[in-house]
Scaffold this motif. Structure first.
Motif, PDB file in Angstrom:
ATOM      1  N   HIS A 144     -16.549 -50.948  83.808  1.00  0.00           N
ATOM      2  CA  HIS A 144     -17.331 -50.782  83.074  1.00  0.00           C
ATOM      3  C   HIS A 144     -18.231 -51.426  82.871  1.00  0.00           C
ATOM      4  O   HIS A 144     -18.631 -52.210  82.870  1.00  0.00           O
TER       5      HIS A 144
ATOM      6  N   VAL B  37     -21.590 -52.956  81.301  1.00  0.00           N
ATOM      7  CA  VAL B  37     -22.729 -53.157  80.504  1.00  0.00           C
ATOM      8  C   VAL B  37     -24.118 -53.547  81.094  1.00  0.00           C
ATOM      9  O   VAL B  37     -24.581 -54.546  81.755  1.00  0.00           O
TER      10      VAL B  37
ATOM     11  N   SER C  34     -15.022 -56.354  71.431  1.00  0.00           N
ATOM     12  CA  SER C  34     -15.283 -55.944  72.890  1.00  0.00           C
ATOM     13  C   SER C  34     -14.141 -56.051  73.686  1.00  0.00           C
ATOM     14  O   SER C  34     -13.855 -55.305  74.554  1.00  0.00           O
TER      15      SER C  34
ATOM     16  N   ILE D 242     -21.221 -56.355  83.927  1.00  0.00           N
ATOM     17  CA  ILE D 242     -22.298 -56.882  83.120  1.00  0.00           C
ATOM     18  C   ILE D 242     -23.543 -57.466  83.855  1.00  0.00           C
ATOM     19  O   ILE D 242     -23.715 -58.213  84.802  1.00  0.00           O
TER      20      ILE D 242
ATOM     21  N   ALA E 246     -25.006 -47.010  82.511  1.00  0.00           N
ATOM     22  CA  ALA E 246     -24.593 -48.458  81.847  1.00  0.00           C
ATOM     23  C   ALA E 246     -23.971 -47.774  80.540  1.00  0.00           C
ATOM     24  O   ALA E 246     -24.548 -46.741  80.000  1.00  0.00           O
TER      25      ALA E 246
ATOM     26  N   GLN F 191     -22.655 -49.378  77.818  1.00  0.00           N
ATOM     27  CA  GLN F 191     -23.405 -50.219  76.613  1.00  0.00           C
ATOM     28  C   GLN F 191     -24.718 -50.900  77.322  1.00  0.00           C
ATOM     29  O   GLN F 191     -24.328 -51.183  78.239  1.00  0.00           O
ATOM     30  N   LYS F 192     -25.381 -50.738  76.242  1.00  0.00           N
ATOM     31  CA  LYS F 192     -27.319 -51.843  76.708  1.00  0.00           C
ATOM     32  C   LYS F 192     -26.981 -52.461  75.519  1.00  0.00           C
ATOM     33  O   LYS F 192     -27.187 -52.689  73.987  1.00  0.00           O
ATOM     34  N   TRP F 193     -26.583 -54.191  75.968  1.00  0.00           N
ATOM     35  CA  TRP F 193     -27.214 -55.015  74.779  1.00  0.00           C
ATOM     36  C   TRP F 193     -28.215 -55.648  74.643  1.00  0.00           C
ATOM     37  O   TRP F 193     -28.170 -55.932  75.812  1.00  0.00           O
TER      38      TRP F 193
END
Length: 144
Positions: free
Chosen positions: A58, A60, A77, A90, A106, A108-110
């Motif tokens: 996964h 990110v 999360s 990450i 990605a 997710q983008k944080w």
């Protein structure tokens, strides 16, 4: 990395339980000169990053334009990833950010901050926040 970065990351890694394997894969940054084609450099860095991501992870991306993430949402999360048995990668970009291809893969983008943070500090901050997220899930007094 400076000794204080290694010591900070090591401290939070030591505090995490064995089931949370916090590993940093540092990729060498290609040399850049004043005539370096920045777009090409970003693309090459992105290719190297994508090659280092284990299949099925996964992903990110940490990106200044990403969604702001709170400690509590990181904790949620983390809980979800543990329940699903997901391994997480990450991504932290080079000095000019992440490639479009990295951002595209990605899930997710944080954003850790609206401010630009130096890479050494990002390592320590993320390690501490990962530990803090774990303490929330386990009702540990550290978070209070």
């Amino acid at each position: 990395m400076p000794a204080w970065v290694e010591a900070g990351v090591a401290e939070y890694r030591k505090r995490l339980p064995a089931e949370i394997n916090f590993e940093i894969k540092e990729l060498p940054l290609p040399k850049r000169g004043k005539n370096t084609d920045i777009r090409r450099a970003i693309s090459q860095e992105g290719d190297a990053m994508k090659a280092a991501i284990p299949s099925g992870d996964h992903v990110v991306a940490l990106d200044v334009l990403g969604k702001g993430v709170s400690t509590e949402s990181l904790s949620e999360s983390l809980r979800r990833w543990q329940m699903d048995g997901d391994n997480i990668s990450i991504l932290v970009g080079g000095p000019d950010g992440l490639s479009e291809s990295c951002l595209a893969i990605a899930r997710q983008k944080w954003s850790l901050s609206a401010m630009t943070l130096p890479h050494p500090l990002v390592r320590v901050i993320f390690a501490e926040q990962l530990y803090r997220a774990w303490t929330i899930l386990n009702n540990h007094p550290y978070h209070r």
